[in-house]
Design a protein around this motif. Structure first.
Motif, PDB file in Angstrom:
ATOM      1  N   ARG A  70       0.802  -1.221   0.000  1.00  0.00           N
ATOM      2  CA  ARG A  70       0.000   0.000   0.000  1.00  0.00           C
ATOM      3  C   ARG A  70       0.837   1.275   0.000  1.00  0.00           C
ATOM      4  N   GLY A 123      -0.143   4.753   2.333  1.00  0.00           N
ATOM      5  CA  GLY A 123      -1.363   3.969   2.189  1.00  0.00           C
ATOM      6  C   GLY A 123      -2.200   4.329   0.995  1.00  0.00           C
ATOM      7  N   HIS A 145      -4.041  -6.131  -6.185  1.00  0.00           N
ATOM      8  CA  HIS A 145      -3.344  -6.028  -4.899  1.00  0.00           C
ATOM      9  C   HIS A 145      -3.374  -7.343  -4.129  1.00  0.00           C
ATOM     10  N   ASP A 205      -4.906   0.537  -6.796  1.00  0.00           N
ATOM     11  CA  ASP A 205      -5.311  -0.851  -6.941  1.00  0.00           C
ATOM     12  C   ASP A 205      -6.216  -0.927  -8.160  1.00  0.00           C
TER      13      ASP A 205
END
Length: 304
Positions: free
Chosen positions: A78, A82, A152, A86
């Motif tokens: 990530r 973060g 992901h 994706d």
């Protein structure tokens, strides 16, 4: 010979988070990918073309499943903030042995055999899970945007892979198949199947806004494999006994002398029905003949 068409159209929300790529090796092998970025985060639109390029190149060199997994590695973490992008994706490997397709999420692969359009993939969404396993299917549409597997989170176990024998393969993001009436989609394929680029452009142009005025990004890759190439059978081919163990959804698990019950070959039920003339209910336990090329590729199935 394999010819292709690629088209993408930005939707009504921010910039285009879809991407597509077709990559061709020196021997004519084609790797193709459609990537649909999830949401419109700070990196989504910039990362989607990188994911498509990676997926297509990996697919051409290593196969459709490695194409998904290779692209997935780029977004497996990530990031320190973060905010890594994706996406969901579908890949296709096309060569003289046929076509293999792999996918995660709700990108799709369709096939046209000259008479009918067939959907070969099953959306990996919670909505589709509800339709398959319950609770009441009436609530399924509420969960169609809940993706269960993405790049992901893609693994060998969670990525679906199938063989497709149709001479025309169409890869789509959900901005195409969710926003075009299925009958219209099939008619467009029937009208433009001889020109992959025109077909790709016609499909993205046909996507319609919903009742709230929203239209998603729409992206298509079309691969046209000549009949001669699909039908070509190497001089050195082998005929192996094959047994259909069981059916799992739209896939059949098949054992051969080289693939035992712990690692069976998986092919589409639709392909077996077409090539053997056996109906679905007659396939479990059926004894067949697998025609295998000198490179180990399954060319077709026959009844003994």
């Amino acid at each position: 010979m394999i010819t292709s068409g690629v088209a993408t159209r930005e939707g009504t929300a921010l910039d285009n988070a879809d991407a597509a790529k077709v990559y061709v090796l020196a021997d004519g092998t084609v790797g193709a990918a459609v990537v649909d970025g999830i949401g419109h985060g700070p990196r989504t639109s910039a990362t989607a073309p990188l994911l498509a390029e990676t997926a297509a190149r990996y697919t051409a060199h290593r196969g459709a499943l490695p194409g998904i997994l290779g692209a997935g590695l780029l977004v497996a973490d990530r990031g320190p903030d973060g905010e890594e992008a994706d996406a969901v994706a579908v890949t296709a490997l096309a060569d003289d042995a046929g076509t293999r397709v792999a996918w995660v999420g709700d990108c799709r692969a369709y096939g046209w055999d000259g008479k009918r359009l067939a959907l070969h993939t099953t959306d990996q969404t919670m909505g589709q899970w509800v339709r398959t396993y319950g609770p009441p299917v009436e609530i399924a549409a509420q969960y169609d945007n809940w993706v269960r597997v993405s790049l992901h989170s893609a693994t060998v176990a969670s990525t679906r892979e199938i063989e497709v024998s149709d001479p025309l393969i169409i890869l789509t993001s959900d901005g195409v198949h969710d926003q075009i009436d299925p009958a219209v989609l099939e008619q467009l394929v029937a009208d433009h199947h001889e020109d992959p680029q025109r077909l790709a452009e016609a499909l993205v142009a046909a996507a319609q806004e919903d009742e709230l005025g929203y239209r998603d990004d729409a992206t298509v890759v079309v691969l046209s494999i000549s009949h001669e190439q699909i039908a070509k059978e190497p001089e050195m081919s082998e005929r192996l006994p094959a047994t259909v163990l069981l059916l799992v959804g739209d896939q059949a698990e098949i054992t051969t002398p080289t693939r035992g019950h712990t690692d069976p070959e998986r092919v589409s039920v639709e392909r077996l029905e077409r090539e053997t003339g056996l109906s679905r209910d007659r396939l479990p336990g059926a004894e067949l003949v697998a025609v295998v090329g000198d490179d180990g590729a399954l060319l077709r199935f026959e009844r003994p």
